[in-house]
Design an enzyme around this catalytic site. Structure first.
Site, short mmCIF file in Angstrom:
data_model
loop_
_atom_site.label_atom_id
_atom_site.label_comp_id
_atom_site.label_asym_id
_atom_site.label_seq_id
_atom_site.Cartn_x
_atom_site.Cartn_y
_atom_site.Cartn_z
CD GLU A 46 -2.09 1.26 2.95
OE1 GLU A 46 -1.79 0.73 3.96
OE2 GLU A 46 -3.36 1.62 3.03
CE LYS A 123 -7.32 1.27 3.86
NZ LYS A 123 -5.85 1.59 4.47
CB CYS A 168 -3.98 -1.73 4.67
SG CYS A 168 -3.28 -1.64 6.47
N1 CDT Z 1 -2.92 1.69 6.50
C1 CDT Z 1 -4.17 0.92 7.12
O1 CDT Z 1 -5.29 0.62 7.03
N2 CDT Z 1 -3.48 0.81 8.51
C2 CDT Z 1 -4.35 0.05 9.52
C3 CDT Z 1 -3.85 0.41 10.89
C4 CDT Z 1 -4.67 0.37 12.08
S1 CDT Z 1 -6.06 1.67 12.27
C5 CDT Z 1 -4.87 2.88 12.84
C6 CDT Z 1 -4.55 -1.34 9.40
O2 CDT Z 1 -5.71 -1.98 9.48
O3 CDT Z 1 -3.50 -2.12 9.45
#
Ligand code: CDT
Length: 306
Positions: A46, A123, A168
């Site tokens: 990502e 996303k 993600c």
């Molecule tokens: N980039 C991304 O979606 N990261 C989130 C971090 C947790 S929410 C602050 C994840 O689900 O890994």
């Protein structure tokens, strides 16, 4: 047998001062390494062209425009597209997208081995916060920088199979996998940036690797699909992020996993026909699913206590 040799091309940190040109050179290096391992599809993380900029807040969002791509490929990213086409290797790349109408998306593009763009995925589940939270050690202001896409989860015929994408935080939601499962997905490509420190509940910090594996292995098994999860890991601008990139089989087993938190390529030969062992037995959706009792899944958002 429908073998697809796939590579998880993990990135180590990209610092704020690293320009796109140097990052693209790193991506090309990983692409060549994957090609030397006979990979046909290379999956990058990502936001693979820049540092994870949602960790900083700016009052005027246009001050952040330089983190976004307004065209793909652009002059600076074209060498990656050219090299991939020359090698006959496909790839999936995450980046911040600023559209002509001014919308901002967290996007992944899928490019076939002949250089043709198969699809873009934007996303759906945007985590973090909308406003500046100055008490945090670092921001996770994705909800300020990105609009959640309403286009949903597509599955595309490519790489001699059925390929889906998610990004993600999408991987933590079973609905992401199931919507693709219902379109016969055989391999889901997912880039991620996951800080090890979860500010709202630090008790989860030590569980980051466990939760990452838990959701992707479950999603793979329950939908009879391969999942390729690829990290941007390591300490980026002082924030340590999870690595643990992995290639997961429809059995839920991990076929390959990175061992560092830097730039690293791991590959696995994935027989897409393996998906049918699960799609045609335990998870024969047509035979066993009960959509008539799943109405709440799409009719309501939060839990309702009656
Ligand atoms: N980039 C991304 O979606 N990261 C989130 C971090 C947790 S929410 C602050 C994840 O689900 O890994």
């Amino acid at each position: 047998m429908r073998n697809l040799n796939v590579a998880a091309a993990q990135l180590g940190p990209i610092q704020k001062t690293d320009d796109r040109k140097s990052v693209v050179a790193r991506l090309i290096g990983l692409l060549r390494e994957a090609d030397s391992k006979k990979a046909e599809l290379v999956v990058f993380p990502e936001l693979a062209l820049t540092t994870f900029f949602p960790r900083w807040f700016v009052d005027d969002i246009t001050q952040a425009d330089h983190w976004y791509e307004t065209e793909m490929p652009s002059t600076v990213t074209k060498p990656l597209f050219d090299e991939a086409k020359k090698l006959g290797v496909g790839f999936c790349l995450g980046y911040a997208e600023l559209t002509a109408s001014g919308e901002r998306f967290n996007t992944q593009i899928l490019v076939e081995r002949d250089g043709r763009t198969v699809a873009k995925y934007r996303k759906v589940h945007i985590p973090g916060h909308e406003h500046h939270e100055p008490d945090r050690p670092f921001q996770h202001a994705e909800r300020y920088y990105f609009t959640p896409s309403n286009e949903g989860f597509g599955v595309w015929p490519a790489f001699n199979g059925r390929i889906g994408m998610m990004i993600c935080n999408d991987r933590r939601w079973p609905e992401s996998y199931r919507v693709m499962g219902l379109q016969g997905v055989e391999m889901i490509l997912c880039g991620y940036n996951t800080p090890l420190h979860y500010v709202p509940d630090p008790s989860q910090d030590v569980l980051q690797g466990f939760h990452n594996a838990l959701v992707m292995q479950s999603g793979a098994y329950q939908n009879g699909t391969f999942v390729v999860g690829v990290a941007k890991g390591g300490v980026e601008e002082g924030v340590d992020s999870l690595a643990d990139s992995s290639i997961i089989a429809p059995s839920g087993e991990i076929l390959a996993k990175t061992i560092t938190n830097g730039d690293e390529v791991v590959t696995a030969v994935c027989d897409l026909d393996w998906c049918n062992n699960y799609k045609n037995t335990l998870f024969d959706f047509n035979r066993y699913r009960r959509p008539e009792v799943y109405g709440r899944i799409t009719n309501q958002r939060g839990s309702v206590i009656e």
